[in-house]
Scaffold this motif. Structure first.
Motif, mmCIF file in Angstrom:
data_model
loop_
_atom_site.group_PDB
_atom_site.id
_atom_site.type_symbol
_atom_site.label_atom_id
_atom_site.label_comp_id
_atom_site.label_asym_id
_atom_site.label_seq_id
_atom_site.Cartn_x
_atom_site.Cartn_y
_atom_site.Cartn_z
ATOM 1 N N THR A 1 -5.634 5.865 2.439
ATOM 2 C CA THR A 1 -5.608 6.044 0.990
ATOM 3 C C THR A 1 -4.166 6.243 0.531
ATOM 4 N N GLY A 2 -3.892 5.808 -0.692
ATOM 5 C CA GLY A 2 -2.528 5.904 -1.202
ATOM 6 C C GLY A 2 -1.559 5.086 -0.376
ATOM 7 N N GLY A 3 -1.996 3.873 -0.002
ATOM 8 C CA GLY A 3 -1.189 3.047 0.885
ATOM 9 C C GLY A 3 -0.228 2.111 0.178
ATOM 10 N N ASN A 4 -0.009 2.332 -1.103
ATOM 11 C CA ASN A 4 0.839 1.420 -1.871
ATOM 12 C C ASN A 4 2.321 1.771 -1.812
ATOM 13 N N ARG A 5 2.667 2.892 -1.179
ATOM 14 C CA ARG A 5 4.078 3.280 -1.142
ATOM 15 C C ARG A 5 4.267 4.376 -0.095
ATOM 16 N N ASP B 1 -1.475 0.838 -8.682
ATOM 17 C CA ASP B 1 -0.266 0.109 -8.311
ATOM 18 C C ASP B 1 -0.631 -1.053 -7.394
ATOM 19 N N ALA B 2 -1.229 -2.086 -7.976
ATOM 20 C CA ALA B 2 -1.670 -3.232 -7.187
ATOM 21 C C ALA B 2 -0.488 -3.954 -6.552
ATOM 22 N N ASP B 3 0.629 -4.014 -7.258
ATOM 23 C CA ASP B 3 1.806 -4.706 -6.715
ATOM 24 C C ASP B 3 2.327 -3.982 -5.482
ATOM 25 N N GLY B 4 2.399 -2.662 -5.562
ATOM 26 C CA GLY B 4 2.866 -1.895 -4.414
ATOM 27 C C GLY B 4 1.934 -2.049 -3.225
ATOM 28 N N VAL C 1 -5.715 -5.545 3.798
ATOM 29 C CA VAL C 1 -6.245 -5.852 2.481
ATOM 30 C C VAL C 1 -6.126 -4.597 1.638
ATOM 31 N N ALA C 2 -6.026 -4.756 0.323
ATOM 32 C CA ALA C 2 -5.905 -3.626 -0.595
ATOM 33 C C ALA C 2 -7.156 -3.508 -1.456
ATOM 34 N N LEU C 3 -7.616 -2.278 -1.663
ATOM 35 C CA LEU C 3 -8.740 -1.984 -2.543
ATOM 36 C C LEU C 3 -8.329 -0.882 -3.511
ATOM 37 N N ARG C 4 -8.860 -0.952 -4.731
ATOM 38 C CA ARG C 4 -8.523 0.065 -5.722
ATOM 39 C C ARG C 4 -9.394 1.297 -5.529
ATOM 40 N N LEU C 5 -8.777 2.468 -5.645
ATOM 41 C CA LEU C 5 -9.495 3.732 -5.500
ATOM 42 C C LEU C 5 -8.742 4.837 -6.216
ATOM 43 N N ASP C 6 -9.445 5.580 -7.062
ATOM 44 C CA ASP C 6 -8.909 6.802 -7.658
ATOM 45 C C ASP C 6 -9.586 7.957 -6.942
ATOM 46 N N ILE C 7 -8.868 8.648 -6.084
ATOM 47 C CA ILE C 7 -9.464 9.677 -5.250
ATOM 48 C C ILE C 7 -9.988 10.850 -6.070
#
Length: 252
Positions: free
Chosen positions: A10-14, A38-41, A57-63
């Motif tokens: 989780t929170g793998g965008n940066r 932050d889809a780009d990140g 792969v990226a998935l959207r998630l608001d923890i």
């Protein structure tokens, strides 16, 4: 190499999340990274893993949005199936927020935001994904060295990380019958973009905090990611319910 196993970060965008995804991929794991918006990140993380020969792969998630977890679990199941799997092997709970300030400056909204994300969200996310976690899997919660030492203005954040460690020890007992290991990694001062990137960009802060460590410097994201990947590996298969501090010996 532990090829064929699948990890979710989780929170793998940066920052630490990206470094962790890269480290797990180097251990041969397919990696699913989540982001809050932050889809780009997140896509940059995916690209960095793929450039190194891994799958991601990226998935959207608001923890903090607990109501969204059933739908996320369905999306995760679909992604696992696309990779020919039915179970997740490693769950790294890295997503979190930090709001800092002295006692008199902390608002109810600040307090609730930190606890809703770092504690409530993480707990119920584990609850939602436990049925998808393979027997013998691993859960690694990202804590902070601030759960051991103190720093003014960090009371709520530090308390949220201490809570995660206690939750993890209890869940290690509850999930131990399935062979699932639950541990925490507690980073010390690390040069990421957390808290506006202050520790990464402020040379004076880096020098000051580095002087408080036994190794004389602040950490780098890759060093935290490597520690998480090591804890997820078979080399530490007899370790559960523990807290591994990765701080260069901060404030010993």
């Amino acid at each position: 190499m532990e090829s064929g196993r699948i990890a979710l970060v989780t929170g793998g965008n940066r920052g630490l999340g990206r470094a962790t995804a890269q480290a797990l991929a180097r251990h041969g794991r397919h990696v699913i990274v989540t982001h809050r918006g932050d889809a780009d990140g997140a896509e940059r993380t995916v690209e960095s893993v793929e450039e190194a020969g891994g799958k991601a792969v990226a998935l959207r998630l608001d923890i903090s949005d607990v109501a969204s977890f059933p739908a996320f679990a369905s999306d995760l199941t679909a992604q696992l199936e696309r990779w020919g799997a039915t179970r997740l092997d490693v769950l790294v709970n890295n997503a979190g927020i930090g709001l800092f300030g002295p006692l008199e400056a902390v608002t109810v909204d600040d307090f609730d935001a930190v606890m809703d994300t770092n504690v409530r969200g993480t707990f119920f996310f584990i609850q939602a994904l436990a049925p998808l976690l393979a027997d013998g899997g691993r859960i690694i919660n990202v804590s902070s060295s601030l759960s051991r030492h103190t720093s003014a203005g960090t009371s709520v954040y530090s308390a949220s990380k201490a809570a995660i460690e206690v939750l993890g020890r209890t869940l290690a007992v509850e999930l131990g019958g399935r062979g699932i290991r639950v541990n925490a990694v507690a980073p010390g001062p690390t040069a990421t973009d957390f808290n506006g990137g202050a520790m990464r960009d402020d040379a004076q802060m880096r020098e000051s905090l580095g002087a408080q460590t036994a190794l004389g410097r602040v950490g780098e994201p890759q060093e935290i990611g490597d520690a998480i990947a090591a804890l997820a590996s078979e080399n530490l298969r007899w370790v559960t319910g523990q807290r591994l501090e990765v701080s260069g010996g901060a404030l010993l």
